[in-house]
Design a protein around this motif. Structure first.
Motif, short mmCIF file in Angstrom:
data_model
loop_
_atom_site.label_atom_id
_atom_site.label_comp_id
_atom_site.label_asym_id
_atom_site.label_seq_id
_atom_site.Cartn_x
_atom_site.Cartn_y
_atom_site.Cartn_z
N ILE A 35 65.97 -18.38 -67.21
CA ILE A 35 65.42 -17.37 -66.29
C ILE A 35 64.12 -16.81 -66.85
O ILE A 35 63.13 -16.65 -66.12
N HIS A 36 64.09 -16.55 -68.14
CA HIS A 36 62.88 -16.01 -68.79
C HIS A 36 61.73 -17.01 -68.69
O HIS A 36 60.59 -16.64 -68.38
N GLU A 37 61.99 -18.28 -68.94
CA GLU A 37 60.94 -19.30 -68.86
C GLU A 37 60.41 -19.46 -67.44
O GLU A 37 59.21 -19.63 -67.22
N ILE A 38 61.29 -19.40 -66.45
CA ILE A 38 60.86 -19.48 -65.05
C ILE A 38 59.98 -18.28 -64.72
O ILE A 38 58.95 -18.40 -64.05
N ASP A 39 60.38 -17.10 -65.21
CA ASP A 39 59.60 -15.89 -64.96
C ASP A 39 58.20 -16.00 -65.58
O ASP A 39 57.20 -15.65 -64.94
N ILE A 40 58.12 -16.49 -66.80
CA ILE A 40 56.83 -16.65 -67.47
C ILE A 40 55.96 -17.66 -66.72
O ILE A 40 54.76 -17.44 -66.50
N ALA A 41 56.57 -18.78 -66.31
CA ALA A 41 55.81 -19.81 -65.60
C ALA A 41 55.29 -19.29 -64.27
O ALA A 41 54.15 -19.58 -63.87
N LEU A 42 56.10 -18.53 -63.56
CA LEU A 42 55.66 -17.97 -62.28
C LEU A 42 54.55 -16.93 -62.47
O LEU A 42 53.66 -16.82 -61.63
N ALA A 43 54.61 -16.19 -63.56
CA ALA A 43 53.57 -15.19 -63.81
C ALA A 43 52.22 -15.84 -64.06
O ALA A 43 51.19 -15.29 -63.69
N SER A 44 52.23 -17.03 -64.65
CA SER A 44 50.95 -17.66 -64.94
C SER A 44 50.51 -18.68 -63.90
O SER A 44 49.32 -18.96 -63.79
N HIS A 45 51.44 -19.24 -63.14
CA HIS A 45 51.08 -20.31 -62.20
C HIS A 45 51.30 -19.99 -60.73
O HIS A 45 50.80 -20.70 -59.89
N GLU A 46 52.08 -19.02 -60.38
CA GLU A 46 52.44 -18.66 -59.00
C GLU A 46 53.36 -19.68 -58.34
O GLU A 46 54.30 -19.30 -57.66
#
Length: 122
Positions: A35-46
């Protein structure tokens, strides 16, 4: 969960077509680390793709629902073992574009030489 219109969803599918998966969900399922990795990826890539390694279709559908509810994202596409999610960036993370200094027309070597000659005569 963010709701998308069919037009927005179609445009996001087109943008996601050439993306590679950035997160993989393995046999352990949806752990806090995933969940944390998905959140980080969405914050940087949309817009991201997530690969699920399991073969259970019902499990993939529940994963989509869980991710959407926990991270407030929009499901764009569920195709095979790939999940596509979208969350717009918050306005404060967008970097302002640096203003460029206006420049005049470019000068040729002949014009620059004439200017240097005029300065030398003074």
């Amino acid at each position: 969960m963010i709701l998308l219109s069919p037009t927005e969803r179609r445009a996001l599918k087109a943008r996601a077509h050439h993306l590679d998966p950035v997160v993989m969900i393995g046999d352990s399922g949806l752990t806090p680390g995933v969940i944390h990795e998905i959140d980080i990826a969405l914050a940087s890539h949309e817009l991201i793709k997530v690969r699920v390694l399991g073969d259970d279709r019902a499990m993939r559908k529940t994963l989509v629902d869980d991710i959407c509810n926990q991270l407030d994202v929009a499901p764009v596409q569920l195709i095979g073992k790939l999940l596509v999610f979208y969350r717009p960036r918050p306005p404060e993370t967008v970097r302002p574009v640096k203003a460029r200094r206006p420049r005049g027309p470019r000068r040729t070597k002949k014009q620059l030489g004439a200017r240097a000659d005029a300065a030398a005569k003074r």
